[in-house]
Design an enzyme around this catalytic site. Structure first.
Site, PDB file in Angstrom:
ATOM      1  N   SER A  95       0.808  -1.228   0.000  1.00  0.00           N
ATOM      2  CA  SER A  95       0.000   0.000   0.000  1.00  0.00           C
ATOM      3  C   SER A  95       0.836   1.271   0.000  1.00  0.00           C
ATOM      4  CB  SER A  95      -0.930   0.019   1.216  1.00  0.00           C
ATOM      5  OG  SER A  95      -0.170  -0.103   2.403  1.00  0.00           O
ATOM      6  N   ASP A 145      -3.983   7.396   8.501  1.00  0.00           N
ATOM      7  CA  ASP A 145      -5.078   6.534   8.973  1.00  0.00           C
ATOM      8  C   ASP A 145      -4.624   5.485   9.985  1.00  0.00           C
ATOM      9  OD1 ASP A 145      -3.529   4.942   7.412  1.00  0.00           O
ATOM     10  OD2 ASP A 145      -5.090   4.395   5.972  1.00  0.00           O
ATOM     11  N   HIS A 186      -0.864   4.449   7.097  1.00  0.00           N
ATOM     12  CA  HIS A 186      -0.301   5.125   5.918  1.00  0.00           C
ATOM     13  C   HIS A 186       0.009   6.586   6.194  1.00  0.00           C
ATOM     14  CE1 HIS A 186      -2.879   1.715   4.648  1.00  0.00           C
ATOM     15  NE2 HIS A 186      -1.760   1.401   4.038  1.00  0.00           N
TER      16      HIS A 186
END
Ligand SMILES: *[C@@H]1O[C@H](CO)[C@@H](O)[C@H](O)[C@H]1NC(C)=O
Ligand SMILES: *[C@@H]1O[C@H](CO)[C@@H](O)[C@H](O)[C@H]1NC(C)=O
Ligand SMILES: *[C@@H]1O[C@H](CO)[C@@H](O)[C@H](O)[C@H]1NC(C)=O
Ligand SMILES: *[C@@H]1O[C@H](CO)[C@@H](O)[C@H](O)[C@H]1NC(C)=O
Length: 391
Positions: free
Chosen positions: A43, A351, A354
């Protein structure tokens, strides 16, 4: 009006001079002149792969700062890979897995997907697209592109890389964080550290396969300080594991052990044994950049080094694993929402896992300075024209 324009012009000139004087040409291969980029990872550099691949929901407020709508990225805006593409004067990467909307792969493709590990996915993984699968997808991609180019169809050529781009392109990597993250669920620190050579031998195998498939320019990010992520800190049960920054020492020690071995693999093993003279392989110490940002956040204009901007629970971490960013839920009898903070540029973390766009921009600037690359660059990394986009 003329006077205003005059002072505006001198202000611009002054700014340009300042930029030029503070960015002396650093001594590798500049991050310019690549016709395409092929990216692999998790990610940290997923531009929409997981959303397309497993319909994973990455809803609002993700994307709010830059794209003004969810963009498949886990962030309020751009990722490091986006800033690097910008600096190279290339458009953002389309995810390989995204088939809807006519994605263009002319200047590369992104095989990264959120949650991806280097080791093959197991039954517990939420993401089947591990590094080895991403490399296999690349092989399929390349073979398919070459077949389609061979038809001579001019319309297709608009969307596909030229054959030469596979050799001339830059292959970028940011993967390993999830291997460590997941390993700590079931292993002690010593066991996690003992598993690193197995993880890295899988990584090396993938690099070798890409080399055999024609890749020649490799750009490898190491893994960040895992122990400084709010989700990881919030799950801690060992008070003596908290370091002076508020991060988990055990997780960061594992990340450092991983990076030390990755560095060795990049600079000695792979370089000497796998990559015959002519290929370029750059190791980038993203860990150092991220830890510096967290430790010295106020000097860089940030207020919150660890707390999630988009979360629930309030200080110190504003993180509750039951309520993901953007989600509304009933918790202990009340309806709560994990809303974003008012000013995302004050936060390093978006979050709980990230980074914010502001933090990604900072990391990209540092990466582009060349100061964290091994081997160090021999010429200025970014052409003057591209700096305006970053600084
Ligand atoms: C490695 O980088 C140099 C520039 O520093 C470039 O001239 C050379 O072509 C690159 N090697 C390969 C195999 O692409
Ligand atoms: C708690 O953390 C400390 C510091 O990282 C470590 O030395 C110790 O082994 C940990 N204890 C347990 C039970 O994991
Ligand atoms: C924080 O900044 C100081 C002063 O520049 C530097 O010595 C230190 O290494 C930085 N901390 C980290 C974790 O990089
Ligand atoms: C690179 O590091 C040197 C030495 O620490 C520093 O003087 C220089 O400002 C850095 N360059 C950039 C662009 O940050």
């Amino acid at each position: 009006m003329a006077a205003y324009e005059g002072s505006f012009t001198s202000a611009l000139l002054l700014l340009l001079l300042l930029l030029l004087s503070s960015f002396r040409p650093a001594p590798g291969r500049p991050l310019t002149g690549y016709p395409a980029v092929f990216n692999f990872g998790d990610s940290n550099s997923d531009t929409g792969g997981l959303v397309a691949g497993v319909a994973f929901p990455v809803g609002p407020p993700n994307g709010e700062t830059y794209f003004h709508e969810p963009s498949g990225r886990f962030s309020d805006g751009r990722l490091i890979v986006d800033f690097l593409m910008d600096a190279m004067d290339l458009p953002f990467l389309s995810p390989y897995l995204d088939s809807v909307g006519g994605p263009s792969f002319k200047t590369g493709s992104n095989f990264a997907t959120g949650g991806a590990t280097i080791l093959p996915a197991n039954a517990a993984s939420r993401n089947p697209f591990s590094f080895g699968i991403q490399v296999a997808q690349f092989s399929r991609f390349k073979a398919r592109v070459l077949d389609l180019l061979a038809t001579g169809n001019k319309n297709l050529q608009k969307y596909l890389p030229k054959e030469a781009y596979f050799q001339e392109g830059l292959y970028t990597f940011d993967v390993g964080q999830n291997d460590l993250y997941v390993a700590f669920f079931s292993k002690t620190e010593d066991q996690v550290i003992a598993s690193i050579p197995t993880i890295l031998s899988e990584f090396q195998n993938g690099i070798q396969r890409l080399y055999n498939a024609g890749a020649r320019n490799f750009w490898i990010h190491n893994t960040g300080p895992l122990g400084c992520l709010a989700r990881v800190i919030a799950s801690n049960k060992n008070e003596s594991d908290v370091d002076p920054l508020g991060c988990l020492a055990s997780r960061n020690r594992a990340a450092v052990a991983f990076n030390t071995q990755l560095h060795q693999l990049c600079t000695t093993t792979t370089a000497a044994q796998l990559l015959p003279a002519g290929a370029n392989l750059t190791y980038v110490d993203v860990y150092a950049v991220k830890l510096d940002l967290i430790a010295n956040h106020s000097r860089y204009g940030f207020k919150e080094p660890l707390a999630a901007c988009c979360g629930y629970g309030g200080p110190p971490l504003n993180f509750d694993s039951r309520v993901d960013c953007g989600v509304t839920k009933t918790v202990d009898g009340s309806t709560v929402t994990a809303n974003p903070c008012d000013d995302t540029s004050e936060y390093v973390n978006w979050d709980g896992i990230h980074y914010t766009e502001a933090a990604n921009r900072f990391v990209s600037q540092q990466v582009l300075s060349g100061n964290f690359s091994d081997p160090p660059p021999t010429v200025s990394f970014v052409a003057a024209a591209d700096k305006s986009k970053l600084f």
